[in-house]
Design an enzyme around this catalytic site. Structure first.
Site, PDB file in Angstrom:
ATOM      1  N   ASP A  38      37.657  44.389  45.900  1.00 11.57           N
ATOM      2  CA  ASP A  38      36.906  43.202  46.262  1.00 11.57           C
ATOM      3  C   ASP A  38      36.728  43.137  47.866  1.00 11.57           C
ATOM      4  O   ASP A  38      36.755  42.152  48.573  1.00 11.57           O
ATOM      5  CB  ASP A  38      37.740  41.961  46.148  1.00 11.57           C
ATOM      6  CG  ASP A  38      37.773  41.284  44.626  1.00 11.57           C
ATOM      7  OD1 ASP A  38      37.212  42.343  43.858  1.00 11.57           O
ATOM      8  OD2 ASP A  38      38.230  40.290  44.512  1.00 11.57           O
ATOM      9  N   CYS A  76      34.915  43.771  38.256  1.00 15.16           N
ATOM     10  CA  CYS A  76      35.738  45.068  38.709  1.00 15.16           C
ATOM     11  C   CYS A  76      35.449  46.047  37.646  1.00 15.16           C
ATOM     12  O   CYS A  76      34.828  47.151  38.036  1.00 15.16           O
ATOM     13  CB  CYS A  76      37.195  44.680  38.791  1.00 15.16           C
ATOM     14  SG  CYS A  76      37.690  43.637  39.976  1.00 15.16           S
ATOM     15  N   HIS A 135      39.260  50.325  35.649  1.00 13.74           N
ATOM     16  CA  HIS A 135      39.746  48.955  35.725  1.00 13.74           C
ATOM     17  C   HIS A 135      41.254  48.521  35.645  1.00 13.74           C
ATOM     18  O   HIS A 135      41.964  47.646  36.095  1.00 13.74           O
ATOM     19  CB  HIS A 135      39.051  48.129  34.546  1.00 13.74           C
ATOM     20  CG  HIS A 135      39.347  46.639  34.558  1.00 13.74           C
ATOM     21  ND1 HIS A 135      40.147  45.893  33.891  1.00 13.74           N
ATOM     22  CD2 HIS A 135      39.105  45.680  35.706  1.00 13.74           C
ATOM     23  CE1 HIS A 135      40.350  44.570  34.073  1.00 13.74           C
ATOM     24  NE2 HIS A 135      39.551  44.467  35.153  1.00 13.74           N
TER      25      HIS A 135
END
Length: 492
Positions: A38, A76, A135
């Site tokens: 992020d 993501c 992930h």
């Protein structure tokens, strides 16, 4: 204006991808790759930035930092799948977080490498992963509230995959962890979206990851085999948790709020986001949404939290880079720092990432090449899928023929930027295209308008959709956007 048309080649049976060259005659560089969850394109060395990232600033001063790096998908798992494979999404499954755990983990090893890490491994690199690279938070496939399994998310990419879950016990607990050892799951979401922990750097998982990376670098120092070390940091992903000393770097009330804090004009709700992930931290003092804005006071608090979490990750990166230099490995190691997507900090009245706006798609990207004299902040448009072919060119490994990305290695050895590139992104039943000046987005849905156009020369904040009053411009740009339609949506 000359645009780059990216060609989408198809898999062919004659790809020679498993030929291993002789490394006795080749001194290939090592690769230190750092993924930061992020991390939007807002770093301390960028103009008009208030965030504090001294270690990334130092790295950028020795390399190339891209202001216009765009991911393929603003979530993501899907973003990382595109980045790792050098391929744009061509099926709806490839837009979801679970694409790697649902498909990659189950496939037998084939002629086509599962990721660029796998390709490096086949070509003589020793590959080590730490933390969140794909992930999964720790490399294994299991649910947020399940016991850790022994099923690897990327079965063929890694010689080693390591993670220290500390007091949190599992990778996913650590990912959503708080300083007391609890996590979002254990607390049934009865938690705040932020925390200033009265702990040192090892009081949160990313501190443990940094120490693990340092230990591994020391082990690798005298290796005769080139290595790829991937290190994945969690912060500033929600919850925005960090030791208090990183919060203390900032004067909360002086942090600038979003310059475009309202819903863009001429845009339907379907293009936006209700900030559900943010609101899932149920003890937050306020809820965000398209029908209500956060108060300025709380918006300051959340931006402060994000910045503190980012500064914490920056400090961990600094520890690793310092060790790399102390071991003299920096002299033959390519360093890459990559954010897997951006994040709206109140822009467009959104607190989150799942949109096709600039704030969600634009993320950090820094390259440092050993021996290079080029240091710059580069405004060229590059994409996450471009990193695979770029890295292969830099290390002298032939790239597979089925990649969608194009190498930008020449930009890393030039003081100039490159105009005319195009970046494609996908989400919300839409395709978004970024040129040097415009963002054009086409949605495949019933809600109107389905076309959005933003002029970054006059409206860099993407506050007004001007598609309706510029039909000729849209018509000229649309064929370029359609070049990015990989078959994901009906072209009619």
């Amino acid at each position: 204006m000359a645009y780059r048309f990216l060609k989408h080649t198809f898999l062919i049976a004659s790809l020679g991808l498993i030929i291993i060259p002789s490394f006795a005659q080749v001194n290939r560089p090592n690769v230190l790759f750092i993924a930061v969850d992020d991390l939007r394109s807002e770093l301390g060395h960028f103009e008009n930035s208030s965030i504090i990232t001294p270690n990334l600033d130092k790295l950028a001063a020795e390399g190339v930092s891209f202001t216009k790096h765009f991911v393929q998908v603003p979530t993501c798992g899907a973003s990382r799948a595109a980045f790792l494979t050098g391929k744009r999404p061509s099926r709806t499954a490839e837009l979801g977080n679970n694409i790697m755990q649902d498909e990659f983990s189950k496939k037998p090893e084939g002629e086509i490498p599962e990721t660029f890490v796998h390709h490096l491994r086949r070509n003589g690199y020793y590959t080590i992963g730490l933390g969140k690279i794909s992930h999964s938070a720790d490399g294994f496939v299991y649910g947020y509230e399940e016991e850790v399994s022994d099923k690897k998310e990327l079965p063929y990419s890694w010689d080693e995959f390591l993670f220290d879950a500390g007091k949190w016990g599992t990778g996913w607990n650590a990912f959503f962890g708080y300083a007391d050892g609890e996590n979002r799951q254990s607390m049934k979401k009865q938690v705040k979206p932020y925390e200033a922990g009265d702990v040192d750097d090892l009081g949160y998982p990313d501190g443990l990851t940094a120490q693990l990376a340092i230990k591994k670098l020391r082990e690798l120092k005298d290796s005769s085999q080139p290595f790829f070390l991937g290190v994945g940091f969690f912060k500033p992903h929600l919850p925005f948790t960090a030791p208090k000393k990183y919060w203390d770097l900032y004067d909360e009330e002086r942090l600038p709020l979003a310059k475009n804090p309202t819903i863009p004009k001429n845009v339907p709700r379907q293009s936006l986001l209700e900030s559900g992930e943010f609101n899932g931290y149920q003890l937050g003092e306020e809820k965000a949404g398209l029908d209500r804005k956060l108060s300025d006071e709380y918006a300051h608090k959340i931006k402060h939290a994000y910045y503190a979490a980012a500064s914490y990750s920056d400090a961990q990166i600094g520890l690793i880079l310092d060790e790399l230099k102390a071991l003299e490995l920096d002299q033959n190691t390519i360093v890459i720092v990559w954010g897997d997507h951006g994040w709206h900090l109140g822009e467009q009245q959104i607190w989150g990432k799942h949109t096709l706006f600039e704030n969600a798609l634009n993320s950090a990207l820094i390259f440092k090449i050993p021996g290079s004299k080029v240091s710059k902040i580069d405004n060229s448009i590059v994409e996450s899928v471009d990193i695979y072919p770029t890295l292969m060119e830099l290390v002298g490994v032939e790239k597979p023929n089925n990649l969608d990305g194009e190498s930008f290695a020449s930009l890393l050895n030039s003081k100039n930027s490159q105009k005319g590139n195009v970046a494609y992104s996908y989400y919300h039943n839409g395709i978004s295209m970024r040129t040097d000046r415009y963002r054009l987005t086409k949605y495949f849905r019933e809600a109107e308008p389905t076309i959005e156009l933003y002029d970054h020369q006059t409206d860099p904040l993407e506050s007004i959709n001007i598609a309706a009053e510029n039909p000729e411009l849209v018509a000229n740009l649309m064929p370029i956007l359609e070049e990015g339609n990989t078959g994901l949506y009906d072209k009619k």
